[in-house]
Design a protein around this motif. Structure first.
Motif, PDB file in Angstrom:
ATOM      1  N   ARG A  66       6.584  -7.955  -8.876  1.00 26.75           N
ATOM      2  CA  ARG A  66       7.161  -7.352  -7.672  1.00 26.75           C
ATOM      3  C   ARG A  66       7.140  -5.831  -7.755  1.00 26.75           C
ATOM      4  O   ARG A  66       6.838  -5.159  -6.772  1.00 26.75           O
ATOM      5  CB  ARG A  66       8.582  -7.846  -7.435  1.00 26.75           C
ATOM      6  N   VAL A  67       7.449  -5.281  -8.917  1.00 27.40           N
ATOM      7  CA  VAL A  67       7.456  -3.825  -9.078  1.00 27.40           C
ATOM      8  C   VAL A  67       6.056  -3.269  -8.838  1.00 27.40           C
ATOM      9  O   VAL A  67       5.882  -2.297  -8.099  1.00 27.40           O
ATOM     10  CB  VAL A  67       7.971  -3.421 -10.484  1.00 27.40           C
ATOM     11  N   MET A  68       5.046  -3.870  -9.449  1.00 29.37           N
ATOM     12  CA  MET A  68       3.675  -3.385  -9.272  1.00 29.37           C
ATOM     13  C   MET A  68       3.220  -3.530  -7.830  1.00 29.37           C
ATOM     14  O   MET A  68       2.503  -2.673  -7.313  1.00 29.37           O
ATOM     15  CB  MET A  68       2.705  -4.111 -10.207  1.00 29.37           C
ATOM     16  N   ARG A  69       3.642  -4.598  -7.180  1.00 30.03           N
ATOM     17  CA  ARG A  69       3.272  -4.768  -5.762  1.00 30.03           C
ATOM     18  C   ARG A  69       3.920  -3.693  -4.902  1.00 30.03           C
ATOM     19  O   ARG A  69       3.276  -3.141  -4.011  1.00 30.03           O
ATOM     20  CB  ARG A  69       3.640  -6.169  -5.291  1.00 30.03           C
ATOM     21  N   VAL A  70       5.188  -3.388  -5.172  1.00 30.07           N
ATOM     22  CA  VAL A  70       5.869  -2.328  -4.418  1.00 30.07           C
ATOM     23  C   VAL A  70       5.168  -0.996  -4.643  1.00 30.07           C
ATOM     24  O   VAL A  70       4.903  -0.249  -3.689  1.00 30.07           O
ATOM     25  CB  VAL A  70       7.369  -2.246  -4.806  1.00 30.07           C
ATOM     26  N   VAL A  71       4.848  -0.688  -5.899  1.00 26.02           N
ATOM     27  CA  VAL A  71       4.146   0.557  -6.207  1.00 26.02           C
ATOM     28  C   VAL A  71       2.795   0.580  -5.497  1.00 26.02           C
ATOM     29  O   VAL A  71       2.403   1.589  -4.907  1.00 26.02           O
ATOM     30  CB  VAL A  71       3.974   0.746  -7.735  1.00 26.02           C
ATOM     31  N   GLY A  72       2.070  -0.541  -5.528  1.00 26.03           N
ATOM     32  CA  GLY A  72       0.777  -0.626  -4.850  1.00 26.03           C
ATOM     33  C   GLY A  72       0.887  -0.400  -3.353  1.00 26.03           C
ATOM     34  O   GLY A  72       0.097   0.329  -2.754  1.00 26.03           O
ATOM     35  N   ILE A  73       1.882  -1.017  -2.738  1.00 21.09           N
ATOM     36  CA  ILE A  73       2.087  -0.860  -1.291  1.00 21.09           C
ATOM     37  C   ILE A  73       2.430   0.585  -0.950  1.00 21.09           C
ATOM     38  O   ILE A  73       1.869   1.157  -0.012  1.00 21.09           O
ATOM     39  CB  ILE A  73       3.189  -1.825  -0.788  1.00 21.09           C
ATOM     40  N   VAL A  74       3.352   1.170  -1.717  1.00 20.20           N
ATOM     41  CA  VAL A  74       3.760   2.562  -1.461  1.00 20.20           C
ATOM     42  C   VAL A  74       2.561   3.493  -1.617  1.00 20.20           C
ATOM     43  O   VAL A  74       2.324   4.376  -0.790  1.00 20.20           O
ATOM     44  CB  VAL A  74       4.922   2.982  -2.390  1.00 20.20           C
ATOM     45  N   MET A  75       1.766   3.265  -2.670  1.00 21.45           N
ATOM     46  CA  MET A  75       0.619   4.141  -2.916  1.00 21.45           C
ATOM     47  C   MET A  75      -0.425   3.991  -1.819  1.00 21.45           C
ATOM     48  O   MET A  75      -0.966   4.990  -1.318  1.00 21.45           O
ATOM     49  CB  MET A  75       0.019   3.838  -4.291  1.00 21.45           C
ATOM     50  N   ALA A  76      -0.725   2.760  -1.430  1.00 11.12           N
ATOM     51  CA  ALA A  76      -1.712   2.544  -0.369  1.00 11.12           C
ATOM     52  C   ALA A  76      -1.244   3.147   0.951  1.00 11.12           C
ATOM     53  O   ALA A  76      -2.018   3.761   1.685  1.00 11.12           O
ATOM     54  CB  ALA A  76      -2.013   1.057  -0.220  1.00 11.12           C
ATOM     55  N   ALA A  77       0.052   2.992   1.250  1.00 11.14           N
ATOM     56  CA  ALA A  77       0.599   3.568   2.487  1.00 11.14           C
ATOM     57  C   ALA A  77       0.503   5.093   2.440  1.00 11.14           C
ATOM     58  O   ALA A  77       0.154   5.727   3.445  1.00 11.14           O
ATOM     59  CB  ALA A  77       2.045   3.130   2.677  1.00 11.14           C
ATOM     60  N   PHE A  78       0.790   5.677   1.285  1.00 11.61           N
ATOM     61  CA  PHE A  78       0.691   7.125   1.148  1.00 11.61           C
ATOM     62  C   PHE A  78      -0.758   7.579   1.366  1.00 11.61           C
ATOM     63  O   PHE A  78      -1.009   8.574   2.042  1.00 11.61           O
ATOM     64  CB  PHE A  78       1.185   7.558  -0.232  1.00 11.61           C
ATOM     65  N   GLY A  79      -1.712   6.831   0.822  1.00 10.63           N
ATOM     66  CA  GLY A  79      -3.125   7.161   1.047  1.00 10.63           C
ATOM     67  C   GLY A  79      -3.489   7.108   2.521  1.00 10.63           C
ATOM     68  O   GLY A  79      -4.226   7.930   3.023  1.00 10.63           O
ATOM     69  N   GLY A  80      -2.920   6.107   3.223  1.00 13.82           N
ATOM     70  CA  GLY A  80      -3.153   6.018   4.673  1.00 13.82           C
ATOM     71  C   GLY A  80      -2.603   7.228   5.405  1.00 13.82           C
ATOM     72  O   GLY A  80      -3.235   7.752   6.328  1.00 13.82           O
ATOM     73  N   ILE A  81      -1.428   7.704   4.978  1.00 15.29           N
ATOM     74  CA  ILE A  81      -0.833   8.900   5.583  1.00 15.29           C
ATOM     75  C   ILE A  81      -1.741  10.104   5.334  1.00 15.29           C
ATOM     76  O   ILE A  81      -1.953  10.936   6.226  1.00 15.29           O
ATOM     77  CB  ILE A  81       0.586   9.144   5.029  1.00 15.29           C
ATOM     78  N   MET A 125       5.851  -4.310 -17.490  1.00 15.58           N
ATOM     79  CA  MET A 125       5.337  -5.628 -17.860  1.00 15.58           C
ATOM     80  C   MET A 125       6.346  -6.415 -18.696  1.00 15.58           C
ATOM     81  O   MET A 125       6.279  -7.635 -18.756  1.00 15.58           O
ATOM     82  CB  MET A 125       4.030  -5.500 -18.632  1.00 15.58           C
ATOM     83  N   THR A 126       7.277  -5.733 -19.348  1.00 13.72           N
ATOM     84  CA  THR A 126       8.287  -6.432 -20.143  1.00 13.72           C
ATOM     85  C   THR A 126       9.474  -6.879 -19.303  1.00 13.72           C
ATOM     86  O   THR A 126      10.305  -7.632 -19.778  1.00 13.72           O
ATOM     87  CB  THR A 126       8.804  -5.546 -21.296  1.00 13.72           C
ATOM     88  N   SER A 127       9.547  -6.440 -18.055  1.00 15.16           N
ATOM     89  CA  SER A 127      10.680  -6.820 -17.207  1.00 15.16           C
ATOM     90  C   SER A 127      10.371  -8.127 -16.485  1.00 15.16           C
ATOM     91  O   SER A 127       9.214  -8.510 -16.312  1.00 15.16           O
ATOM     92  CB  SER A 127      10.997  -5.722 -16.193  1.00 15.16           C
ATOM     93  N   ALA A 128      11.407  -8.778 -16.043  1.00  8.36           N
ATOM     94  CA  ALA A 128      11.252 -10.082 -15.382  1.00  8.36           C
ATOM     95  C   ALA A 128      10.650  -9.952 -13.990  1.00  8.36           C
ATOM     96  O   ALA A 128      10.116 -10.917 -13.458  1.00  8.36           O
ATOM     97  CB  ALA A 128      12.612 -10.771 -15.298  1.00  8.36           C
ATOM     98  N   VAL A 129      10.740  -8.789 -13.406  1.00  4.11           N
ATOM     99  CA  VAL A 129      10.256  -8.621 -12.032  1.00  4.11           C
ATOM    100  C   VAL A 129       8.965  -7.798 -12.000  1.00  4.11           C
ATOM    101  O   VAL A 129       8.676  -7.117 -11.024  1.00  4.11           O
ATOM    102  CB  VAL A 129      11.337  -7.960 -11.141  1.00  4.11           C
ATOM    103  N   ASN A 130       8.168  -7.886 -13.045  1.00  8.28           N
ATOM    104  CA  ASN A 130       6.996  -7.012 -13.175  1.00  8.28           C
ATOM    105  C   ASN A 130       6.024  -7.105 -12.011  1.00  8.28           C
ATOM    106  O   ASN A 130       5.508  -6.099 -11.553  1.00  8.28           O
ATOM    107  CB  ASN A 130       6.283  -7.247 -14.506  1.00  8.28           C
TER     108      ASN A 130
END
Length: 195
Positions: free
Chosen positions: A176-191, A169-174
């Motif tokens: 985008r990072v959370m969205r990437v983590v969310g996408i990776v996690m959701a994709a892993f759940g799909g797998i 949350m302190t980074s400028a790209v917060n």
């Protein structure tokens, strides 16, 4: 934060120890506390959701920082007791896979939901994870020690998620990072659902 750091962080989410089933840590010569403590760390499904709860709590801020983890742990213990007693919901692995997808979706949404909805979903996820922990307790384990072990490990993972979330949350790209983590996690759940 550079793209290579995001990719490196995402890749650390993958492990050959994907599902939390007995047998990940070899023969169960250690019982009780250590078996319970190690269990959440040996399944990427448990690991991702438990860190995800901390990330979501950090995203939501305020009282959610303590409420979400406490709600998860409280219901996880109830689920664990039900699992030990043999009273479990059908489709526990499917429920766990759905929890990984759900947690990914909640992170992808950036925590933009009511605290009540988030808490309710986290509690539902916790029930399935707790049942899995309870069902997989070795027969020769001391239940109280086993429960203390997996509760402590879960709390550590939640705190790690909160710390990581606050760092992001302190980074400028917060976002985008959370969205990437969310996408990776959701994709892993799909797998997980497909396997």
């Amino acid at each position: 934060m550079k793209f290579k750091h995001i990719v490196a962080g995402a890749l650390t989410l993958f492990s050959p120890l994907v599902l939390a089933h007995p047998g990940h840590i070899g023969p169960h010569t250690s019982t009780g506390f250590m078996t319970g403590f190690v269990h959440p760390f040996t399944g990427l499904d448990h690991l991702s959701v438990m860190i995800g709860v901390g990330l979501l709590a950090a995203l939501m801020g305020g009282k959610a920082v303590s409420r979400l983890p406490m709600a998860f742990i409280g219901i996880m213990v109830v689920g664990g007791a039900l699992g030990v007693a043999g009273m479990v919901l059908p489709g526990i692995e499917m429920g766990i896979a759905l929890s990984v997808i759900g947690m990914g979706a909640m992170l992808l949404a950036g925590g933009c939901m009511s605290e009540k909805l988030a808490t309710g979903l986290v509690m539902a996820f916790a029930l399935f994870h707790g049942m899995a922990h309870g069902m997989e307790m070795p027969l020769d384990a001391q239940a109280m020690e086993y429960f203390i072990g997996f509760v402590l490990a879960t709390a550590i993972l939640h705190v790690a998620g909160i710390a990581l979330g606050k760092l992001v949350m302190t980074s400028a790209v917060n976002q985008r990072v959370m969205r990437v983590v969310g996408i990776v996690m959701a994709a892993f759940g799909g797998i997980l659902m497909l396997s």
